[in-house]
Design a protein around this motif. Structure first.
Motif, short mmCIF file in Angstrom:
data_model
loop_
_atom_site.label_atom_id
_atom_site.label_comp_id
_atom_site.label_asym_id
_atom_site.label_seq_id
_atom_site.Cartn_x
_atom_site.Cartn_y
_atom_site.Cartn_z
N THR A 1 3.98 38.36 15.98
CA THR A 1 4.28 37.07 16.60
C THR A 1 5.74 36.75 16.31
N GLY A 2 6.25 35.74 16.94
CA GLY A 2 7.65 35.38 16.74
C GLY A 2 8.14 34.56 17.91
N SER A 3 8.00 35.12 19.09
CA SER A 3 8.32 34.38 20.30
C SER A 3 7.06 33.57 20.60
N VAL A 4 7.13 32.26 20.42
CA VAL A 4 5.88 31.49 20.43
C VAL A 4 5.14 31.62 21.77
N GLY A 5 3.84 31.63 21.68
CA GLY A 5 2.99 31.71 22.87
C GLY A 5 2.47 33.12 23.16
N GLY B 1 0.44 27.09 16.78
CA GLY B 1 1.14 25.84 16.51
C GLY B 1 0.92 24.89 17.68
N ASP B 2 0.86 23.61 17.42
CA ASP B 2 0.59 22.70 18.56
C ASP B 2 1.73 22.72 19.57
N ALA B 3 2.97 22.84 19.07
CA ALA B 3 4.09 22.89 20.02
C ALA B 3 4.08 24.21 20.79
N GLU B 4 3.44 25.20 20.25
CA GLU B 4 3.34 26.50 20.92
C GLU B 4 2.63 26.36 22.28
N ALA C 1 7.33 24.19 5.48
CA ALA C 1 6.45 23.13 5.98
C ALA C 1 5.39 23.70 6.91
N SER C 2 5.83 24.62 7.76
CA SER C 2 4.96 25.16 8.78
C SER C 2 3.83 26.01 8.16
N SER C 3 4.15 26.70 7.10
CA SER C 3 3.13 27.50 6.42
C SER C 3 2.09 26.61 5.77
N TYR D 1 -2.93 21.33 14.59
CA TYR D 1 -2.50 20.08 15.23
C TYR D 1 -1.81 19.19 14.20
N ASN D 2 -0.63 19.63 13.78
CA ASN D 2 0.13 18.83 12.80
C ASN D 2 1.01 17.81 13.50
N ARG D 3 0.95 17.81 14.80
CA ARG D 3 1.67 16.85 15.64
C ARG D 3 3.17 16.87 15.41
N GLN D 4 3.64 18.01 14.97
CA GLN D 4 5.08 18.19 14.84
C GLN D 4 5.50 19.50 15.48
N SER D 5 6.65 19.45 16.10
CA SER D 5 7.24 20.67 16.64
C SER D 5 8.42 21.04 15.75
N VAL E 1 -1.39 18.34 8.41
CA VAL E 1 -0.12 17.70 8.06
C VAL E 1 0.89 18.82 7.85
N LYS E 2 2.00 18.73 8.57
CA LYS E 2 3.03 19.76 8.40
C LYS E 2 3.68 19.56 7.02
N GLY E 3 3.67 20.59 6.22
CA GLY E 3 4.21 20.47 4.86
C GLY E 3 3.18 19.94 3.88
N VAL F 1 -1.15 35.50 13.90
CA VAL F 1 -0.81 34.40 13.02
C VAL F 1 0.44 33.68 13.56
N LYS F 2 0.37 32.38 13.66
CA LYS F 2 1.54 31.57 14.07
C LYS F 2 2.80 32.06 13.33
N PRO F 3 3.91 32.26 14.04
CA PRO F 3 5.07 32.92 13.42
C PRO F 3 5.45 32.38 12.05
C1 LIG Z 1 9.86 31.42 22.66
C2 LIG Z 1 10.38 30.71 21.45
N1 LIG Z 1 11.17 29.64 21.61
C3 LIG Z 1 11.63 28.97 20.52
C4 LIG Z 1 11.30 29.36 19.26
C5 LIG Z 1 11.85 28.59 18.06
N2 LIG Z 1 10.73 27.88 17.41
C6 LIG Z 1 10.13 28.40 16.35
S1 LIG Z 1 8.86 27.47 15.82
C7 LIG Z 1 9.11 26.30 16.99
C8 LIG Z 1 8.24 25.09 17.09
C9 LIG Z 1 7.09 25.18 16.20
O1 LIG Z 1 6.24 24.13 16.37
P1 LIG Z 1 4.68 24.36 16.20
O2 LIG Z 1 4.25 25.46 17.10
O3 LIG Z 1 4.02 23.06 16.39
O4 LIG Z 1 4.51 24.90 14.73
P2 LIG Z 1 4.70 24.10 13.36
O5 LIG Z 1 6.09 24.41 12.90
O6 LIG Z 1 4.45 22.68 13.62
O7 LIG Z 1 3.73 24.67 12.46
C10 LIG Z 1 10.18 26.66 17.79
C11 LIG Z 1 10.68 25.84 18.92
C12 LIG Z 1 10.48 30.50 19.13
N3 LIG Z 1 10.11 31.00 17.97
N4 LIG Z 1 10.01 31.13 20.24
#
Ligand SMILES: Cc1ncc(C[n+]2csc(CCOP(=O)(O)OP(=O)(O)O)c2C)c(N)n1
Ligand SMILES: [Mg+2]
Length: 805
Positions: A126-130, A165-168, A52-54, A195-199, A328-330, A77-79
């Motif tokens: 990437t991997g650890s978000v942020g 990622g928006d949750a990032e 979905a995320s891809s 901004y898929n508004r999903q975490s 839209v996620k997915g 690139v977002k993980p």
């Molecule tokens: C530091 C850290 N905490 C938790 C995770 C687990 N994790 C992977 S993706 C994700 C949320 C992703 O949401 P978003 O960034 O909005 O990306 P989307 O899946 O919506 O594309 C989480 C909590 C992680 N990868 N890194």
């Protein structure tokens, strides 16, 4: 100089891009399906978050990689968009089918893009978000630093792009980075928010986009919002369109996602229920089939190639830009929009339906051109001219800088390693060698208190625009010259250790990103390594090269109390991959280690271990020096090549144990005087006491582990440095280990040759007090060492031993 703007994308190119978008989505989905359903999945773990995320970034990444990006641009690139990234690289001929087929498997394409483990030209892991997000910001500052120093000007400037990622954006390190970016005059940086508004767990809060917009604007960024796609924009112009737009604007995120998932009929029902009686909008809805209605409602800005391309092509390189892209996620997949879709996987049946919809014949799943409207020839010719892929060498390199044979320092009779560090850098700062010019220091507001002051006085602070030190211009005496200029060699950061490590990560990759090697040194207080630890780990995982100098450390910091006294950091030094850790006691040791370290930071060779130490020194790595503010008596001695070597290898006999040795004291760092005193106190009652100076528990341990592994594989003569050092210590001899840090750091020494061992150190939070009081309280003073020796090395009572408190 800004990267050349490509002319806006023509209709033919748009057709190709649309076909490639489709292919990228297919390949990524197939890759994940393959990893989970087709390949035997023995760990029972299904792909989390990839499918979905891809899909949510398929359009944006197609636009970027096949049209907008230039070879000099760099992307994090977002993980979870890793499958899309690998699929794109495959289409560009930079990734193999085998690795895609082995996605998530051994030696396959990595689950999260990895600079070190992937073979397809990942710019930033990437991997650890942020962390990847902030890395782009610091990579841009690094690029400016390099160019301001007159290097790499023959190469075009790159844009540093993060797909976020928006949750990032909940990760605190992003905000720390934003503030620093503002201070440093950030440019050439794009953050593209998906901004898929999903975490992972659910749908995000309403109205986040408005917070983001304000936030980024406050920090001086340009904000571009891509909300509606071109289908929607066209529909808004129809009669009733404005009502539809208002409805979309007011629709809560959860409901929008739910309707995306439910599809055309559900959209129709909901829209009819809510706005269907409002005249012309009914017609707008009615004239569309369910599929058309769903396509319209799903046509958010981030899935609309023309809107995305237009936004990217018009960005101003001089200002950092944040694109908020509604997605839209997915997108395009059966679970699009469902709040539980993060770990969603298409069932074999769903995949079959998807395959048919994509016109992919069974057995042709990996074919690059299968099921697309343009011919294979047209597509290949388009791919051959993709600007991003034209240059072969995106991963650059830079020659090794010659390091002086030894680093000069004037050693005072009584001195701390921290003072020694300041003096060594001060001496380096006098010279105009290439070596000195390529050193760059940085510190999160502890430049002065970690003794970088003299170096900064000589080399100045870096800023793209010069800033005078008003105290100096007003002739007010001050110890430190705080002048900024584009030629300065110190980057002063605000108090944010995350930023320190991510900046070091960016500076430490400059040779491969900018083709210009830097020798970065970052200073901080030892306990605050923990504050930035994930970023430090991240920097090491990317194989960035830097030196961290952590000082002060431990309870030796006495009066500062428990909040500033580090305990666990030596264990971090021992366990952190990619980081060679040292804790010297004496300044001559520090000079030998730093000299070696500057070469080690630049190595990039063979992974075969040396048959002397069993360390993989030729691969190089980063450095951690744990230093102290405690002034101690220095040893007057000649630094022979042998001693130098042993210091770097991790240990040497400061007092060789005799043949009848009953006890060895093995110490690290600032407790050297206590260890020496304890040896003296025991001398009359225990025979031939040995004193082992350990400069690097990390390297000793690594060599020992590797040598054992080698022996198990048949290399019977493999011996590590610590094994050789302990070889002649009689089996009945006890070892007391001691350091100002966690005792487990040296506790393993007993296992090397089977000596009974008592590890001393600090296990519980520190507190204020005098050094003597604290050493006594935590049991690392001379008396505690003697008591431990008496307990494990039986013999007559040691007469100087006092009862323990
Ligand atoms: C530091 C850290 N905490 C938790 C995770 C687990 N994790 C992977 S993706 C994700 C949320 C992703 O949401 P978003 O960034 O909005 O990306 P989307 O899946 O919506 O594309 C989480 C909590 C992680 N990868 N890194
Ligand atoms: Mg999201």
């Amino acid at each position: 100089m800004s990267p050349e703007k490509s002319s806006s994308t023509g209709p033919d190119a748009l057709k190709m891009l649309a076909a490639l978008e489709r292919k990228v989505l297919w390949l990524a989905s197939w890759m994940i399906h393959n990893a989970n359903h087709l390949r035997e999945n023995t760990d029972g773990l299904k792909v989390g978050g990839h499918q979905a995320s891809s899909a949510s970034l398929a359009t944006i990444m197609t636009a970027l990689y096949f049209d907008v990006l230039r070879p000099q641009d760099r992307v994090a690139v977002k993980p979870h968009a890793s499958p899309i990234f690998h699929a794109i690289q495959y289409l560009l001929g930079k990734q193999t089918r085998e690795r895609l087929e082995a996605f998530r498997g051994y030696k396959g394409a990595q689950s999260y893009p990895s600079r070190t483990k992937d073979s397809d030209d990942v710019d930033f892991s990437t991997g650890s978000v942020g962390l990847g997000v902030a890395q782009t910001l610091f990579a841009s500052l690094t690029q400016d630093y390099v160019r301001a120093h007159g290097w790499g000007l023959d190469r075009p400037e790159g844009r540093m792009v993060a797909l976020v990622g928006d949750a990032e954006l909940d990760e605190g390190n992003i905000f720390e980075a934003l503030l620093e970016g503002w201070k440093q005059g950030l440019r050439n940086c794009w953050w593209i928010i998906d901004y898929n508004r999903q975490s992972l767990d659910a749908v995000v809060r309403e109205g986040l986009w408005a917070r983001y917009e304000q936030l980024f604007t406050n920090f001086g960024w340009n904000v571009v919002i891509l909300k509606y796609g071109s289908l929607q924009e066209a529909a808004f112009k129809e009669p009733g369109g404005e009502t539809l737009r208002k409805w979309i604007d007011n629709c809560p995120n959860q409901l929008y996602s739910a309707l995306v998932f439910a599809g055309g009929a559900a959209w129709r029902k909901r829209l009819n229920d809510e706005i269907g009686d409002q005249g012309s909008v009914s017609k707008l809805i009615e004239k569309r089939s369910d599929d058309e209605l769903a396509a319209l409602m799903n046509n958010l800005g981030g899935h609309d190639l023309p809107s995305v391309l237009n936004a990217f092509h018009n960005a101003d390189p001089e200002r950092p830009t944040c694109f908020i892209c509604y997605t839209v996620k997915g997108f395009g997949l059966p679970f699009a929009g469902h709040k539980d879709n993060h770990a969603g996987l298409m069932t074999p049946q769903q995949m079959e339906t998807f395959r048919q919809a994509m016109d992919v014949r069974p057995g042709h799943e990996w074919d690059k051109y299968e099921g697309l409207a343009p011919t294979a020839q047209q597509l290949q010719s388009f791919l051959d001219h993709v600007p991003f892929a034209t240059s072969e060498l995106r991963r650059l390199n830079a020659p090794t800088l010659a390091v002086p044979e030894s680093l000069s320092v004037t050693i005072q009779p009584v001195m701390s390693t921290q003072t020694g560090f300041g003096s060594i850098l001060n001496e380096i700062g006098r010279g105009e060698s290439d070596f000195a010019r390529h050193i760059v220091t940085t510190s999160p507001d502890v430049t002065v208190s970690t003794n970088l002051g003299p170096w900064v006085n000589r080399r100045g602070l870096f800023a793209r625009q010069a800033m005078a030190d008003t105290f100096k211009s007003e002739r007010i005496p001050s110890t430190f010259n705080w002048e900024f200029s584009p030629k300065g060699q110190h980057i002063e950061l605000g108090i944010a250790e995350m930023n320190l490590f991510i900046l070091l990560s960016a500076l430490g990759l400059s040779h491969t990103i900018n083709g210009e090697r830097l020798l970065p040194i970052g200073t901080l207080y030892d306990p605050f390594i923990a504050r930035g630890l994930d970023a430090l780990n991240y920097a090491c995982y990317q194989d960035a090269r830097f030196m961290i100098v952590a000082t002060p450390s431990g309870i030796t910091l006495a009066g500062e109390g428990g909040a500033h006294q580090s305990i666990a950091e030596p264990l971090i030094g021992l366990a952190q991959d990619g980081l060679a850790s040292f804790e010297p006691a004496y300044v001559d040791e520090l000079a030998a280690i730093m000299d070696w370290a500057f070469s080690y930071m630049q190595k990039d060779g063979d992974t075969a271990p040396s048959d002397r130490t069993w360390l993989r020194d030729e691969t190089g790595g980063s450095i951690y020096l744990r230093l102290s503010t405690r002034p101690i008596d220095q040893i007057k001695r000649e630094m022979t090549p042998e001693l130098r070597q042993q210091i770097v290898d991790g240990a040497y006999w400061q007092r060789k144990p005799g043949p009848n040795c009953q006890v060895v004291v093995a110490y690290t760092g600032a407790v050297a005087p206590e260890a020496i005193e304890a040896v003296g106190l025991m001398a009359e009652d225990r025979r031939d006491v040995g004193l082992l100076a350990i400069t690097s528990a990390d390297r000793l341990n690594a060599g020992w582990t590797a040598a054992q592994r080698a022996r198990e594989r048949g290399l019977v003569h493999a011996r590590s440095h610590i094994e050789r050092l302990l070889a002649d210590v009689p089996p009945h001899c006890g070892i007391v280990t001691v350091l100002d840090g966690h005792p487990a750091t040296l506790a393993w020494l007993g296992a090397v040759a089977g000596h009974r061992t008592r590890p001393l150190g600090v296990e519980h939070f520190g507190q204020t007090g005098s050094l003597a009081e604290l050493y006594r309280h935590y049991g690392i003073d001379a008396n505690a060492i003697v008591a431990a020796a008496q307990a494990i090395a039986p013999g007559r009572p040691i007469r100087h031993l006092k009862a323990l408190p």
